[in-house]
Design a protein around this motif. Structure first.
Motif, PDB file in Angstrom:
ATOM      1  N   GLU A  80       0.801  -1.218   0.000  1.00 39.36           N
ATOM      2  CA  GLU A  80       0.000   0.000   0.000  1.00 39.36           C
ATOM      3  C   GLU A  80       0.837   1.273   0.000  1.00 39.36           C
ATOM      4  OE1 GLU A  80      -0.830  -2.054   3.140  1.00 39.36           O
ATOM      5  OE2 GLU A  80      -3.014  -2.165   3.075  1.00 39.36           O
ATOM      6  N   LYS A  81       2.051   1.185   0.552  1.00 34.93           N
ATOM      7  CA  LYS A  81       2.943   2.345   0.676  1.00 34.93           C
ATOM      8  C   LYS A  81       2.249   3.498   1.396  1.00 34.93           C
ATOM      9  CE  LYS A  81       5.938   1.259  -3.230  1.00 34.93           C
ATOM     10  NZ  LYS A  81       6.560   1.719  -4.488  1.00 34.93           N
ATOM     11  N   TRP A  82       1.647   3.157   2.548  1.00 33.65           N
ATOM     12  CA  TRP A  82       0.999   4.185   3.351  1.00 33.65           C
ATOM     13  C   TRP A  82       2.050   4.918   4.183  1.00 33.65           C
ATOM     14  CZ3 TRP A  82       1.114   3.640   8.749  1.00 33.65           C
ATOM     15  CH2 TRP A  82       1.544   2.401   9.220  1.00 33.65           C
ATOM     16  N   ILE A  83       1.686   6.093   4.646  1.00 34.67           N
ATOM     17  CA  ILE A  83       2.633   6.942   5.385  1.00 34.67           C
ATOM     18  C   ILE A  83       2.164   7.104   6.819  1.00 34.67           C
ATOM     19  CG2 ILE A  83       3.604   9.261   5.577  1.00 34.67           C
ATOM     20  CD1 ILE A  83       3.536   9.454   2.551  1.00 34.67           C
ATOM     21  N   TYR A  84       3.059   6.796   7.742  1.00 34.37           N
ATOM     22  CA  TYR A  84       2.762   7.056   9.153  1.00 34.37           C
ATOM     23  C   TYR A  84       3.349   8.417   9.502  1.00 34.37           C
ATOM     24  CZ  TYR A  84       2.799   6.877  14.218  1.00 34.37           C
ATOM     25  OH  TYR A  84       2.600   7.179  15.540  1.00 34.37           O
ATOM     26  N   ASN A  85       2.485   9.391   9.760  1.00 33.75           N
ATOM     27  CA  ASN A  85       2.961  10.760   9.985  1.00 33.75           C
ATOM     28  C   ASN A  85       2.285  11.424  11.165  1.00 33.75           C
ATOM     29  OD1 ASN A  85       0.448  11.047   8.914  1.00 33.75           O
ATOM     30  ND2 ASN A  85       1.030  12.366   7.215  1.00 33.75           N
ATOM     31  N   ASP A  86       1.828  10.638  12.163  1.00 35.61           N
ATOM     32  CA  ASP A  86       1.254  11.262  13.357  1.00 35.61           C
ATOM     33  C   ASP A  86       2.313  12.145  14.018  1.00 35.61           C
ATOM     34  OD1 ASP A  86      -1.014   9.892  12.865  1.00 35.61           O
ATOM     35  OD2 ASP A  86      -0.918   8.577  14.608  1.00 35.61           O
ATOM     36  N   ASN A  87       1.901  13.335  14.388  1.00 39.65           N
ATOM     37  CA  ASN A  87       2.834  14.306  14.960  1.00 39.65           C
ATOM     38  C   ASN A  87       3.037  14.011  16.447  1.00 39.65           C
ATOM     39  OD1 ASN A  87       4.500  16.523  15.217  1.00 39.65           O
ATOM     40  ND2 ASN A  87       2.813  17.951  15.511  1.00 39.65           N
ATOM     41  N   VAL A  88       3.756  12.932  16.725  1.00 38.60           N
ATOM     42  CA  VAL A  88       4.034  12.557  18.107  1.00 38.60           C
ATOM     43  C   VAL A  88       5.198  13.394  18.618  1.00 38.60           C
ATOM     44  CG1 VAL A  88       4.607  10.672  19.665  1.00 38.60           C
ATOM     45  CG2 VAL A  88       3.232  10.234  17.635  1.00 38.60           C
ATOM     46  N   MET A  93      10.759   9.225  18.414  1.00 40.52           N
ATOM     47  CA  MET A  93       9.829   8.853  17.349  1.00 40.52           C
ATOM     48  C   MET A  93      10.210   9.552  16.041  1.00 40.52           C
ATOM     49  SD  MET A  93       7.121   6.958  16.702  1.00 40.52           S
ATOM     50  CE  MET A  93       6.033   6.713  18.119  1.00 40.52           C
ATOM     51  N   ARG A  94      10.556  10.822  16.115  1.00 42.01           N
ATOM     52  CA  ARG A  94      10.935  11.555  14.905  1.00 42.01           C
ATOM     53  C   ARG A  94      12.183  10.958  14.271  1.00 42.01           C
ATOM     54  NH1 ARG A  94       9.103  16.171  17.902  1.00 42.01           N
ATOM     55  NH2 ARG A  94      11.221  16.616  18.622  1.00 42.01           N
ATOM     56  N   ASP A  95      13.162  10.583  15.101  1.00 48.39           N
ATOM     57  CA  ASP A  95      14.385   9.965  14.584  1.00 48.39           C
ATOM     58  C   ASP A  95      14.080   8.620  13.919  1.00 48.39           C
ATOM     59  OD1 ASP A  95      15.852  12.084  15.495  1.00 48.39           O
ATOM     60  OD2 ASP A  95      16.546  11.088  17.321  1.00 48.39           O
ATOM     61  N   TRP A  96      13.150   7.864  14.532  1.00 46.49           N
ATOM     62  CA  TRP A  96      12.797   6.555  14.001  1.00 46.49           C
ATOM     63  C   TRP A  96      12.127   6.676  12.634  1.00 46.49           C
ATOM     64  CZ3 TRP A  96       7.837   3.603  15.605  1.00 46.49           C
ATOM     65  CH2 TRP A  96       7.811   2.344  14.998  1.00 46.49           C
ATOM     66  N   LEU A  97      11.244   7.658  12.487  1.00 50.70           N
ATOM     67  CA  LEU A  97      10.465   7.789  11.263  1.00 50.70           C
ATOM     68  C   LEU A  97      11.220   8.490  10.143  1.00 50.70           C
ATOM     69  CD1 LEU A  97       7.016   8.792  12.785  1.00 50.70           C
ATOM     70  CD2 LEU A  97       7.709   6.556  11.950  1.00 50.70           C
ATOM     71  N   GLN A  98      12.260   9.256  10.485  1.00 47.87           N
ATOM     72  CA  GLN A  98      12.955  10.067   9.488  1.00 47.87           C
ATOM     73  C   GLN A  98      13.532   9.185   8.381  1.00 47.87           C
ATOM     74  OE1 GLN A  98      16.036  12.529  11.055  1.00 47.87           O
ATOM     75  NE2 GLN A  98      16.256  13.738   9.206  1.00 47.87           N
ATOM     76  N   GLY A  99      13.148   9.465   7.167  1.00 43.33           N
ATOM     77  CA  GLY A  99      13.675   8.736   6.026  1.00 43.33           C
ATOM     78  C   GLY A  99      13.126   7.331   5.873  1.00 43.33           C
ATOM     79  N   LYS A 100      12.097   6.960   6.663  1.00 41.95           N
ATOM     80  CA  LYS A 100      11.566   5.586   6.602  1.00 41.95           C
ATOM     81  C   LYS A 100      10.073   5.583   6.275  1.00 41.95           C
ATOM     82  CE  LYS A 100      14.970   3.607   9.761  1.00 41.95           C
ATOM     83  NZ  LYS A 100      15.193   2.831  10.998  1.00 41.95           N
ATOM     84  N   ASN A 101       9.654   6.513   5.456  1.00 38.07           N
ATOM     85  CA  ASN A 101       8.288   6.560   4.946  1.00 38.07           C
ATOM     86  C   ASN A 101       8.368   6.710   3.438  1.00 38.07           C
ATOM     87  OD1 ASN A 101       6.193   6.294   6.866  1.00 38.07           O
ATOM     88  ND2 ASN A 101       6.772   8.241   7.782  1.00 38.07           N
ATOM     89  N   PRO A 102       7.449   6.226   2.632  1.00 40.28           N
ATOM     90  CA  PRO A 102       6.266   5.491   3.062  1.00 40.28           C
ATOM     91  C   PRO A 102       6.597   4.091   3.564  1.00 40.28           C
ATOM     92  CG  PRO A 102       6.395   5.480   0.675  1.00 40.28           C
ATOM     93  CD  PRO A 102       7.498   6.378   1.157  1.00 40.28           C
ATOM     94  N   ARG A 110       7.387  -2.249   9.658  1.00 36.35           N
ATOM     95  CA  ARG A 110       6.086  -1.745   9.229  1.00 36.35           C
ATOM     96  C   ARG A 110       4.964  -2.171  10.176  1.00 36.35           C
ATOM     97  NH1 ARG A 110       6.238  -6.250   5.515  1.00 36.35           N
ATOM     98  NH2 ARG A 110       4.206  -7.333   5.410  1.00 36.35           N
ATOM     99  N   HIS A 111       5.096  -3.326  10.828  1.00 36.74           N
ATOM    100  CA  HIS A 111       4.054  -3.760  11.756  1.00 36.74           C
ATOM    101  C   HIS A 111       4.040  -2.877  13.006  1.00 36.74           C
ATOM    102  CE1 HIS A 111       3.318  -7.211   9.240  1.00 36.74           C
ATOM    103  NE2 HIS A 111       4.607  -7.533   9.298  1.00 36.74           N
ATOM    104  N   ASP A 112       5.233  -2.475  13.463  1.00 35.39           N
ATOM    105  CA  ASP A 112       5.296  -1.560  14.613  1.00 35.39           C
ATOM    106  C   ASP A 112       4.641  -0.225  14.264  1.00 35.39           C
ATOM    107  OD1 ASP A 112       7.430  -2.989  16.569  1.00 35.39           O
ATOM    108  OD2 ASP A 112       8.026  -3.263  14.495  1.00 35.39           O
ATOM    109  N   LYS A 113       4.940   0.277  13.074  1.00 31.69           N
ATOM    110  CA  LYS A 113       4.367   1.564  12.671  1.00 31.69           C
ATOM    111  C   LYS A 113       2.850   1.465  12.525  1.00 31.69           C
ATOM    112  CE  LYS A 113       8.561   3.008  10.268  1.00 31.69           C
ATOM    113  NZ  LYS A 113       9.194   3.247   8.951  1.00 31.69           N
ATOM    114  N   TRP A 114       2.376   0.358  11.979  1.00 31.98           N
ATOM    115  CA  TRP A 114       0.929   0.168  11.833  1.00 31.98           C
ATOM    116  C   TRP A 114       0.252   0.154  13.200  1.00 31.98           C
ATOM    117  CZ3 TRP A 114      -2.904  -3.326  13.146  1.00 31.98           C
ATOM    118  CH2 TRP A 114      -4.081  -3.289  12.387  1.00 31.98           C
ATOM    119  N   LEU A 115       0.849  -0.514  14.150  1.00 30.99           N
ATOM    120  CA  LEU A 115       0.286  -0.557  15.500  1.00 30.99           C
ATOM    121  C   LEU A 115       0.325   0.819  16.158  1.00 30.99           C
ATOM    122  CD1 LEU A 115       1.883  -3.941  16.565  1.00 30.99           C
ATOM    123  CD2 LEU A 115      -0.575  -3.500  16.411  1.00 30.99           C
TER     124      LEU A 115
END
Length: 540
Positions: A80-88, A93-102, A110-115
């Motif tokens: 699906e190439k969905w994007i997890y972008n909740d402004n936590v 969290m920002r370091d984890w998500l940086q450069g790892k979307n979609p 991806r399962h951790d991000k979906w949860l």
């Protein structure tokens, strides 16, 4: 109780509490029918915006009032190439998500991000659900087991009611294993939870299709037991067996015939599917027979026929619509008929092409009632596809084969986007001054957790009453008014409110920008003053 641990859980555990409350901005031109003035927000709603923020925006108006929630979140298949972008608000969290979307199939987390995406949304959905409400979550095998665990944790394992197996298409499941060439996970699952373990599900009648021999389907099994063969429907089968013993089968047949009589006008729309009682509450089993006594477990074929009626010859990239896995209208209609009443509120926060709204309108048309839908869609097609489908089914589709759809299902809706945050700083500067009703609802919700069905602005400022308190608001969304003496709680107002307090026998809370009476005197009058705009941030 066992719980599921996943990366980011401790960071997002209470994230739903920190999401700001936003106003809902109505768009009269995109609503139906189009309005010249802002439409009301207490009817059908289609909201374009992030569903996490939309759910929070709905709380002051609908907390504890939604009777049925149906959601079909991303299955997280890796395609699906969905994007997890909740402004936590967390550096980790920002370091984890940086450069790892979609999020795609190459993302091992991806399962951790979906949860992390689902956790706060499910919490807010639970807050919106009525005490006797039910939530249905459509999912496939990619996240089924993880979703089940977090639903157990958020809704309570005692509130799991069962699950519906939804067959994809009509591929046969052979009754004899030796006949199977291969095994395929060819189904989705709808997990069913109630908010309260005491919630009672109404009894379901037996269904079938009156227009074809499929009427046997609900009563027939693929196995072969001679002791379970007897005359039913004027026939004794030479092989196979009926599903139940003779007395129960005859009772089911009588229910079935009564069901067909009551639904005679609808049976041509599509197959209806049998539902039967299980050990824990009511579990719908959607079962149908195939050729040579093979069994097919499915809700029904994908919704191509219905979509073609709605969208006529509109095609995108050679496909019928952007939604090749459209949910079946009758699947949702049957669920709604099972768990909702005439005035129920139904919410779908992953709205897609608006099948849920279509089902609500179809059920209102065929059975009567004033069920309301609330749809939330974050993608840019919210207007051109989600809302457009609802416009078409309301108005009627001239090429539709279904007479009801051809004539139009009727109804109306308000199209909204998410407005500014309701916070003290923006009110102080005048950057965002919510209208009276929006602010009043917010103040009630943040102070009581309740969401009023209606707000009335009276001359004395009284706008809401609970069993224990009166709530008054002196306010206009005008900075000059708020800076002037008219916005203050003065002696005359305090005296009038004190009379109401004595009359009702309960204390009052007054929200205002200023006061000209000391709190010592107000306390004698049984009045508590709450200063605006700071009262929007906390409980008094």
């Amino acid at each position: 109780m066992p719980t599921l641990e996943f990366k980011g859980k401790q960071i997002i555990y209470a994230h739903h509490l920190t999401v700001p409350v936003r106003a809902l901005d109505a768009h009269p031109a995109k609503s139906f029918p189009p309005q010249k003035s802002p439409p009301e927000l207490d009817g059908n709603l289609i909201i374009h915006g992030d569903n996490l923020h939309a759910l929070k925006a709905l709380l002051p108006r609908y907390a504890g009032r939604v009777h049925c929630i149906y959601i079909d979140p991303p299955y997280n298949t890796g395609n699906e190439k969905w994007i997890y972008n909740d402004n936590v608000n967390s550096p980790q969290m920002r370091d984890w998500l940086q450069g790892k979307n979609p999020v795609d199939g190459e993302d091992l987390e991806r399962h951790d991000k979906w949860l992390c995406m689902m956790w706060p949304r499910l919490h807010l959905l639970r807050e919106l659900l009525a005490e006797d409400g039910v939530i249905f979550v459509n999912i496939d095998s990619n996240e089924h087991h993880r979703l089940r665990l977090i639903l157990d944790e958020i809704f309570g394992v005692e509130n799991f009611r069962n699950e519906i197996v939804v067959r994809r298409g009509t591929k046969n499941v052979q009754s004899q294993f030796e006949k199977i060439d291969s095994l395929s996970i060819g189904h989705d699952t709808v997990l069913v939870y109630s908010k309260n373990a005491a919630t009672k599900f109404r009894k379901l009648t037996v269904g079938g299709d009156a227009d074809e021999p499929g009427k046997w389907d609900t009563f027939w099994r693929g196995t072969d037991r001679p002791t379970m063969r007897f005359e039913l429907f004027g026939k004794t089968p030479p092989t196979g067996q009926w599903r139940w013993n003779e007395s129960r089968s005859k009772l089911a047949k009588r229910n079935y015939e009564e069901y067909l009589e009551s639904y005679k006008s609808e049976m041509s729309l599509d197959a209806y599917y049998g539902m039967r009682l299980q050990e824990r509450g009511m579990r719908p089993d959607f079962i149908r027979m195939g050729p040579n006594n093979t069994v097919q477990y499915y809700i029904g074929p994908r919704n191509y026929k219905v979509l073609s009626d709605v969208w006529m010859n509109v095609r995108t990239a050679g496909k019928l619509t952007e939604f090749p896995h459209e949910k079946h209208v009758n699947q949702l209609k049957r669920i709604l008929e099972w768990v909702t009443d005439e005035d129920s509120i139904i919410l779908d926060s992953f709205a897609g092409s608006a099948t849920t709204a279509h089902a609500v309108l179809a059920l209102n048309k065929s059975k009567g009632g004033n069920r309301k839908f609330i749809l939330v869609e974050c993608e840019n097609y919210a207007d051109k596809i989600t809302a457009e489908r609802v416009r078409r089914v309301i108005k009627g589709v001239s090429t539709a084969k279904d007479p009801a759809l051809k004539a139009g299902l009727g109804g109306r809706f308000t199209y909204c986007t998410l407005g500014e945050e309701i916070n003290a700083e923006k009110m102080l500067t005048g950057e965002n001054l919510p209208d009276y009703e929006t602010l009043a609802r917010h103040l009630v919700w943040i102070n009581t957790g309740e969401s009023p069905a209606a707000i009335r602005q009276r001359k004395d400022g009284l706008f809401y009453e609970t069993n224990s308190r009166l709530y008054h608001l002196i306010y206009e969304p005008d900075l000059e008014f708020l800076r002037g003496s008219e916005s203050a709680l003065d002696g005359d107002r305090a005296d009038r409110i004190a009379k109401k307090v004595a009359e009702k026998g309960k204390p009052a809370v007054v929200f205002a920008a200023a006061k000209y009476v000391g709190q010592k005197e107000l306390t004698k009058m049984n009045i508590t003053f709450a200063a605006l705009p700071f009262a929007v941030e906390g409980v008094v």
